[in-house]
Design an enzyme around this catalytic site. Structure first.
Site, PDB file in Angstrom:
ATOM      1  N   HIS A  64      48.678  38.483  11.811  1.00 25.57           N
ATOM      2  CA  HIS A  64      48.500  39.133  10.753  1.00 25.57           C
ATOM      3  C   HIS A  64      49.805  39.465   9.714  1.00 25.57           C
ATOM      4  O   HIS A  64      50.553  39.289  10.236  1.00 25.57           O
ATOM      5  CB  HIS A  64      47.633  40.646  10.936  1.00 25.57           C
ATOM      6  N   HIS A  66      51.242  42.184   8.293  1.00 29.78           N
ATOM      7  CA  HIS A  66      51.892  43.328   8.227  1.00 29.78           C
ATOM      8  C   HIS A  66      53.503  42.884   8.693  1.00 29.78           C
ATOM      9  O   HIS A  66      53.843  42.027   9.542  1.00 29.78           O
ATOM     10  CB  HIS A  66      51.530  44.341   9.262  1.00 29.78           C
ATOM     11  N   ASP A  68      55.727  44.066  10.283  1.00 29.20           N
ATOM     12  CA  ASP A  68      56.267  44.225  11.885  1.00 29.20           C
ATOM     13  C   ASP A  68      55.921  43.057  12.764  1.00 29.20           C
ATOM     14  O   ASP A  68      56.252  42.983  13.746  1.00 29.20           O
ATOM     15  CB  ASP A  68      56.106  45.621  12.477  1.00 29.20           C
ATOM     16  N   HIS A  69      54.964  41.973  11.929  1.00 28.31           N
ATOM     17  CA  HIS A  69      54.500  40.910  12.671  1.00 28.31           C
ATOM     18  C   HIS A  69      54.922  39.662  11.844  1.00 28.31           C
ATOM     19  O   HIS A  69      54.603  38.349  12.458  1.00 28.31           O
ATOM     20  CB  HIS A  69      53.041  41.033  12.967  1.00 28.31           C
ATOM     21  N   HIS A 145      41.398  45.105  12.898  1.00 31.35           N
ATOM     22  CA  HIS A 145      42.684  45.910  12.483  1.00 31.35           C
ATOM     23  C   HIS A 145      42.458  46.912  11.577  1.00 31.35           C
ATOM     24  O   HIS A 145      43.515  47.430  10.975  1.00 31.35           O
ATOM     25  CB  HIS A 145      43.971  44.965  12.368  1.00 31.35           C
TER      26      HIS A 145
END
Length: 255
Positions: A64, A66, A68-69, A145
């Site tokens: 996804h 975001h 932090d990914h 999510h």
């Protein structure tokens, strides 16, 4: 060339931002003669290069969008296009719908759109998406999510070994279906809040899926890794491990 043995290396498991010695979410999956960079959270590009050059990556898969990914896709673009690497471009990039435009939005300076497609051959994920990279089969399922489009991943090799990565999601039937009878289940445990698993919920999802082994990852800052393992182990009868930075897990067939 990557080994034929199926394994996953933890490039980082921190949430929601990188910590000293631990990048955000990112993993290197190797097997079937190829390497797949799974999630590219902040700090993972540097850690990736401990095990493989950026130009040696055969594909990238993003759960996804975001940061932090996915944030290190930005610097990966510069590396692939401008650093003179011996890389076969464009690199396959599998991610949620809109990922190319999201990257271009960050990278564009001026009137001309950044040529993100020069670095990445984008395939947009959908529920049930299947891709074959070398000897590996990558199966994606949509998971919950709590807002953004998000996916979990199952990787299978020609020998029938399998690993599943939850991405970020709360417990949901599609994740359990994807993880059914997998040999290794890497499940996030950020906390018992909408859009995420707690450690205990990760254990329950693994038990429901009849997974062989469980690795808890992306553990929330309020829970120590050992505590997360213990909470998951109370719900799951198999071996439970934590995704320590740099840990490498060989995937073996569950008995």
């Amino acid at each position: 060339m990557a080994s034929d043995a199926l394994r996953i290396t933890v490039l980082g498991s921190a949430t929601p931002f990188p910590r000293p010695g631990n990048a955000c979410s990112g993993y290197l999956v190797e097997g079937g003669g190829v390497r797949v960079w799974v999630d590219a959270g902040s700090g993972t590009l540097g850690e990736l290069q401990r095990y493989a050059g950026l130009g040696d990556v055969d594909a990238v898969w993003i759960s996804h969008l975001h940061a932090d990914h996915s944030a290190d896709l930005l610097t990966a673009f510069y590396g692939l296009v401008y650093a003179g690497l011996d890389a076969e471009l464009p690199v396959p990039l599998l991610g949620p719908a809109g990922i190319a435009d999201r990257l271009a939005g960050f990278l564009t300076n001026g009137a001309e759109r950044s040529p993100v497609e020069k670095a990445f051959a984008v395939s947009e994920l959908h529920d049930g998406h299947v891709a074959r990279i070398g000897g590996l089969t990558l199966r994606s399922r949509a998971v919950d999510h709590g807002g953004p489009a998000a996916f979990a991943l199952r990787v299978e090799d020609p020998e029938g070994r399998s690993l599943v990565y939850s991405g970020d999601c709360e417990p949901c039937p599609s994740l359990v279906e994807l993880a059914r009878d997998c040999d290794l289940f890497v499940c996030e445990a950020d906390g018992e809040v909408p859009g995420h698993h707690s450690a205990a919920q990760a254990g329950r999802s693994a038990a429901e899926a009849r997974a062989g082994r469980l690795v808890v990852t992306h553990v929330g800052p309020g829970t120590a890794p050992a505590e997360a393992v213990a909470l998951a182990a109370a719900e799951f009868p198999g071996e439970v491990l934590h995704a320590d930075p740099g840990a490498r897990f060989e995937v073996v067939r569950a008995p």
